[in-house]
Structure formats: C-alpha cells, structure tokens
Design a protein around this motif. Structure first.
Motif, PDB file in Angstrom:
ATOM      1  N   ASP A 154      -5.202   6.482  -1.173  1.00 22.22           N
ATOM      2  CA  ASP A 154      -4.527   6.640   0.112  1.00 22.22           C
ATOM      3  C   ASP A 154      -5.506   6.794   1.268  1.00 22.22           C
ATOM      4  OD1 ASP A 154      -2.048   6.584   1.310  1.00 22.22           O
ATOM      5  OD2 ASP A 154      -1.800   8.758   1.320  1.00 22.22           O
ATOM      6  N   TYR A 157      -6.602   2.633   4.414  1.00 25.37           N
ATOM      7  CA  TYR A 157      -5.367   2.087   4.985  1.00 25.37           C
ATOM      8  C   TYR A 157      -5.238   0.621   4.604  1.00 25.37           C
ATOM      9  CZ  TYR A 157      -1.820   1.037   8.569  1.00 25.37           C
ATOM     10  OH  TYR A 157      -0.679   0.662   9.233  1.00 25.37           O
ATOM     11  N   ASN A 158      -4.152   0.300   3.902  1.00 27.17           N
ATOM     12  CA  ASN A 158      -3.953  -1.058   3.393  1.00 27.17           C
ATOM     13  C   ASN A 158      -2.565  -1.536   3.791  1.00 27.17           C
ATOM     14  OD1 ASN A 158      -3.792  -3.453   2.024  1.00 27.17           O
ATOM     15  ND2 ASN A 158      -3.993  -2.573  -0.028  1.00 27.17           N
ATOM     16  N   LEU A 161      -0.370  -3.706   1.025  1.00 20.89           N
ATOM     17  CA  LEU A 161      -0.035  -3.136  -0.282  1.00 20.89           C
ATOM     18  C   LEU A 161       1.044  -3.960  -0.981  1.00 20.89           C
ATOM     19  CD1 LEU A 161       0.307   0.738   0.224  1.00 20.89           C
ATOM     20  CD2 LEU A 161      -1.227  -0.393  -1.375  1.00 20.89           C
ATOM     21  N   TYR A 166       2.053   0.177  -4.520  1.00 23.08           N
ATOM     22  CA  TYR A 166       2.772   1.276  -3.867  1.00 23.08           C
ATOM     23  C   TYR A 166       3.400   2.201  -4.906  1.00 23.08           C
ATOM     24  CZ  TYR A 166       5.921   3.765  -0.732  1.00 23.08           C
ATOM     25  OH  TYR A 166       6.589   4.751  -0.034  1.00 23.08           O
ATOM     26  N   ASP A 215       8.032   7.762   4.183  1.00 20.74           N
ATOM     27  CA  ASP A 215       7.379   6.744   5.013  1.00 20.74           C
ATOM     28  C   ASP A 215       8.224   6.404   6.235  1.00 20.74           C
ATOM     29  OD1 ASP A 215       5.252   6.669   3.322  1.00 20.74           O
ATOM     30  OD2 ASP A 215       5.699   4.719   2.434  1.00 20.74           O
ATOM     31  N   ASN A 228      -1.341   4.973   4.830  1.00 20.24           N
ATOM     32  CA  ASN A 228      -0.548   3.981   4.107  1.00 20.24           C
ATOM     33  C   ASN A 228       0.933   4.304   4.204  1.00 20.24           C
ATOM     34  OD1 ASN A 228      -2.515   2.145   3.048  1.00 20.24           O
ATOM     35  ND2 ASN A 228      -3.209   3.792   1.697  1.00 20.24           N
TER      36      ASN A 228
END
Length: 666
Positions: A154, A157-158, A161, A166, A215, A228
């Motif tokens: 984590d 930052y991707n 994903l 995930y 999220d 993320n």
C-alpha cells in the motif's frame, strides 16, 4: 463521500453487548499506567468500532463455545489488536489532515504509545490461552506477515491495480479478522478443516466488500495523500476509455465524475457482490452463523440503498437534460400523436434497452418499468426488441423485481414475461411465476417465503401480510397475460377467474391495491375477457360502468388527486379500441377521449405525469381513499406517488392511438 459505516445495524442482544463492554473496561481498569496517560490511551471513542469488537462472537455458536469469560477475553484481545493495527496503519500512512504540524507530531507520538499498550494487552490475553501452542503462533505469524506485506504494498500508489491485486491487499490489511476464527479453531481443537476454510473465506469476502466501502468514503482524502483506492482505479479506467486524463481534473471534479460516470454505482455493486458471496457461505451453516449473516445483510442493504439513490440522481440528471423546453402542442392529429409518442419512448430508452420510471425508496424502477412500457409496443418496434434483450439479462431465475437491485415480485415478473414469452413452447419460463398463484386463485405481489425480501425490509412474515396476500390488480395483469399468450392450461385459470369475478366493488368493476383507480385492473380484465370471447353483454356492461367515470371533456381523472390523468384516459381508450364491436358501441365517447389525449399531448410526445401508484405499508391489507396517504413523488410508506417522466402514460397512449387509428380508418 458516503458514510456507510454509521448506517450499519449491529444485530446483537444489548445484554450480550453490555457484558462484553463491561469486560473490556474491567481489563482497562487493570492496566497499570498513570490515570492521565490512561485517558489518552483509552479515549471516550475507544469502542467506536463496535462491530469489530464483538466480531469473535459471530463464531462462538459454530464452534459450540459456552465459556462466557473465554469468549469475552477473546473479544478483548481481538479488539486491542485491531486498535494496534489501526495505529500502525495510521503511522504508516501519515494521512491525517491536520494543519498544525506540532499538533500532528504530538498525535503521532500518542499513537506510538497507544500501539504499544494495545499490542501488550492483546498478547497478555492470547499468551494466557495459547502460551506454548506452536501451531497457533505460527498462524499468528502468518497473519502478521500478511498485514505487513499489505502495508508495504500500500506504500506504492498504483492507479492500475487489478482486482486480484486489490483482493490480496484487502485480505492482508484485514488479516486480523481471520484471527477471530483462528483463536476459536485452536481453542476448540477443531478438526473440521472445510468449516475453518469456509469461515476464513467468509471473512475475506467481508474484508474486500468493506474495503471498497472505505475507499468510497475516503475517495478525496486518498487523492490528497496518493493512497491506493479502488475508486481511483475505476474512475481512471473510465477516463482512459473516454481518452481523458485523470491529472487534468481537481479533486472536487473527480468526485463529481465518479458519480456522473456511473463508476460509483459499479463500486457499490461490486462491494455487494462480495457480501453476497459471504452470505451464501453463511447459509451453508444454517443458524450457527446467524449473527454474522445479519451483519452482512445489514451492510448489503445499506449498499443497495445508497446505490439505488445515487443511480436515481444520475439517471434523473441525464433524462431531465433531454426534457427541456417542452410545451403543449398548438395542434395535433393521430399520425403525429403516434409518431411523437414513439419518438419520445425511443429517446428515453437507454442503450441496454431499459427505461427508468417511478421513484421510491428503492430507487427508480428499470425492470418493472421496462416490462410495462414494452408490453404496449408493437412486435415490429425496434425498441421492443432491445427491451426484451434487457429483460432476458435482468431476471433472477426467471423472476423479475421492481428493479435489478430489489427482490423479485410476481407483478414485475408478469410484465416481463408478457414480452419474453412468445408461445406455449416457452412454458419453462413461467414455472417460477406460477408459484405466485395462491390457494384462493389470485396472485400476490410478493412471496412470504422470500428471505431476501424480509431481510431488505427488516421485517418478519407477520409484518408483511398486506404485500403477500392476493391482489386484484396483480391478478388482473396475470389474467391478461395468460389469455393473451394462450397458456391457460399452465395455471388454474378457473380459480383465477373465480377470484377475479368474486372481487368486484359495489359498482361492478375492480378496485386496486397498488393503484389509485379501478381503471387499471378493470382495463386489463376487460381486455382479457374480450380475448377470451366472453359474453358480449357482460363486457359491454363493464365498459359502460367504466365510461360512467368519464369527465365532460372526455378525460378520466385520478380519484385520489382529483386531477385529469393521461395514464388512466389512455388505458380506457386502449381497452375500448381493442375490438370493433365494443368500439362502435362507445365510439362517440372514444372520439372525445382520443381528442382530449391529443389536445393534452406535449410537444416532445409525452404528457403530464399522473399520481397513479399507492404504496401502502406492508401490513395494510386494504386501503381506502379516506386513509391518510401522503402525496410524495419520491415514494414512501403509506404514500401516493407516480410517474417522473410520463413514460407509462406515453406507452399506453401510443398503443391506444394505434388501435384507435386502425378502427377509425376502416
């Protein structure tokens, strides 16, 4: 963005919860640190995450544990460890929005202290129960390893994903939830590895579904700190598909795009899919996981509620952008009325073949609305073909609901089957629908054997007797469906007829449960009688009673709102224009009715909306116009609501105009 957590209901006995709370405070009292420090380490909001605190109790029944002290000890250790991991996560993320740097540094110092004490308290209890149990500590090490790997993953930052990546990230970050299973597994020395693996899988599905909700809630904050977030991934993919770049938008714009693009709805649906998988696995163990299932169902209901409301907002904006600058027509004629009605229906049909109409707490209808509108289209209409394709993809084992997110009902199913069933060879499509016919011959709207409905309403069977009884209006459409498709042998048609004809009102026609006027059920029953070649005198008598409701200007009104209604007017014209001998008998009244409809048609082909739908509370068996029902275009219990875009009125009017036109030219 959305605070889903605060909407969750924890279905635990208050006495059960109280004993656990008292137990953890007893342990806190025995923590040997100064009082001023204790107030910092254990603030008033220490137990805010209650459903994580009591999570181990979800598994006590399946493991058959009766020792209350051991259960409460495990709850304590689990919660201390959960709070410890929250501290680690916060220290790793450094994503708290505090402008005062000194205050921020002080807060992080406090978190280091808190994490140390939480970790210590968790291990004191676990050490007491599993001191030299090598297998337990090996599993414990694996959970910690999974968590630390997720923290490391984590940290980068991707925005690309994959779902698989995930899932791994979520399961690792929430690895502590599986410790709740591990402790009972080793405490009881369980040998049923299939059960153990299922419980871990349930937790993993729960964790992924819950992380998606996090999220959504943290969408903007995670943009600021470049953390993320699956919502970022979904929105970025959508922007790429439009040849747009996420870096060209500020955070407020991205938040609005997440809603307007429909990606937020996809995220909520995906979260719900994981929770459904968890619920399905819970069902495998009957009542032994009932508390966990109730929590999961509560979360799912909350997600569905948000999803349909967000969808309703997005759809309403899209449709209203198409409905600007609409006026009454200066002049009209039948060919034009037919043409602009059809164009309006075409313009408001979505690419997937659906229409949205009628709004209540369950959001917009798409399944029921699409089925109803489509049944008034000609087989040659391209819009009908598209709608059938949508309906074929939106059923639940050949049962349809108000919309694709709500429980099935037999009336929406009837609307859909009228379009999907072509002839007797499609008998297999109606097998589930047949179960909607009750012993008295009538059809109910909902089934009292549908656990999903009870869960969505959070009610018991005794509270929904009004919705699961036979309804004349639902039975009227079922009768129309059966005779129009000539499938009488597949249900008890005689019992259906007996139910219908023994439930006329004092005037000799039929009152409705879900509709404000007897015109709705009476129109479908008369059309069914005409198709069955019933006695001419009987049909003529029913039509005469119906036309006694006609206003002087040719229209028909909603008896509740007392307003002239294009919907009810079109239903009567559609009915009287089905066969020439009845049309000729009432031709003068039909002419006047058709003229009123054409005079009141709007320039885009639609009409003014009608308040035609009644939504009684689930326990009400019969409502009367003198009952206190609130007029509410957005629907609610004991309310009168109706169209948002006059699609029902326009759909019925289109077929009525077409039928009328064919009879007038001959």
């Amino acid at each position: 963005m959305l605070n889903i957590t605060n909407k969750l209901q924890i279905n635990l006995d208050e006495k059960d919860l109280s004993s656990s709370v008292n137990h953890i405070y007893n342990q806190i009292d025995n923590v040997n640190i100064p009082l001023t420090l204790k107030q910092i380490v254990f603030p008033e909001n220490f137990l805010d995450h209650k459903f994580y605190f009591i999570m181990p109790k979800f598994f006590k029944d399946i493991y058959g544990i009766k020792n209350k002290k051991a259960i409460n000890d495990i709850c304590n250790s689990g919660y201390f460890y959960f709070r410890y991991l929250l501290c680690l996560d916060s220290l790793a993320d450094q994503d708290t929005i505090i402008e005062d740097e000194n205050l921020k540094k002080h807060m992080y110092k406090m978190q280091i202290l808190q994490s140390h004490i939480y970790h210590e308290q968790a291990l004191i209890t676990l050490g007491f129960y599993f001191g030299k149990n090598h297998d337990f500590w090996e599993t414990w090490g694996k959970r910690n390893k999974d968590f630390l790997e997720s923290i490391q993953m984590d940290s980068v930052y991707n925005i690309s994903l994959t779902i698989k990546e995930y899932e791994t990230l979520c399961i690792g970050k929430c690895s502590f939830t599986n410790v709740a299973v591990d402790v009972f597994e080793f405490y009881t020395k369980n040998e049923n590895k299939e059960m153990y693996n299922d419980l871990i899988e349930i937790n993993n599905y729960f964790s992924i579904g819950r992380c998606i909700q996090d999220d959504i809630e943290d969408f903007k904050k995670d943009l600021i700190f470049q953390k993320n977030n699956l919502a970022h991934v979904f929105l970025n993919n959508w922007l790429i598909s439009k040849n747009l770049n996420i870096t060209d938008y500020n955070n407020d714009q991205l938040e609005k795009l997440l809603i307007s693009s429909g990606e937020l709805e996809k995220l909520l649906s995906l979260s719900g899919d994981y929770l459904k998988k968890a619920i399905d696995l819970c069902d495998k163990y009957d009542s032994k996981l009932i508390k966990y299932k109730k929590l999961l169902s509560s979360m799912l209901n909350t997600i569905v509620f948000y999803k349909v409301q967000i969808e309703a907002y997005r759809i309403d904006v899209l449709i209203k952008n198409k409905l600007k600058n609409v006026d009454k027509l200066n002049s009209n004629n039948l060919p034009n009325a037919i043409s602009i009605s059809k164009k309006y229906i075409n313009d408001l049909q979505f690419k997937n073949g659906s229409w949205y109409e009628n709004l209540n707490k369950q959001g917009f209808s798409n399944s029921w609305a699409t089925g109803f509108i489509s049944l008034f289209l000609d087989d040659a209409d391209a819009e009908k073909d598209k709608s059938i394709e949508f309906l074929k993809k939106s059923h639940q084992n050949n049962l349809w609901g108000y919309n694709t997110d709500w429980s099935y009902d037999y009336d929406s199913t009837t609307c859909s089957l009228i379009n999907v069933v072509k002839n007797k060879k499609d008998f297999h499509l109606i097998e589930k629908w047949q179960t909607g016919q009750n012993n008295n011959g009538g059809f109910s709207t909902y089934s009292d054997n549908d656990p999903e409905l009870l869960g969505r309403l959070n009610l018991t069977k005794s509270n929904i007797k009004g919705w699961v009884q036979s309804h004349v209006c639902v039975s009227a459409l079922a009768y129309y469906f059966v005779v129009s498709k000539k499938i009488e042998e597949h249900i008890d048609i005689q019992k259906l007829r007996t139910y219908i004809f023994s439930n006329t009102n004092k005037d000799g026609i039929w009152d409705a449960y879900w509709w404000t006027s007897p015109i709705y059920p009476t129109s479908f029953i008369i059309q069914g009688m005409i198709m069955e070649k019933e006695a001419y005198d009987m049909i003529e008598d029913k039509l005469k009673i119906l036309f006694d409701l006609q206003n002087d200007n040719g229209s028909f009104s909603c008896p509740v709102s007392k307003q002239e209604s294009a919907f009810y007017s079109a239903l009567v014209l559609d009915t009287v224009s089905l066969e020439r001998k009845y049309f000729d008998k009432f031709s003068e009244k039909a002419d006047k009715l058709c003229n009123w409809l054409m005079e009141n048609q709007l320039s885009n082909g639609s009409f003014d909306n009608t308040y035609y739908q009644v939504i009684p509370n689930p326990n009400i068996k019969q409502w009367k116009s003198n009952h206190k029902f609130n007029k509410n275009m957005f629907g609610a219990g004991n309310s009168v609501t109706g169209e948002q875009y006059a699609l029902f009125s326009t759909g019925v009017a289109l077929r009525a105009f077409r039928r009328f036109s064919k009879l007038k030219v001959k």
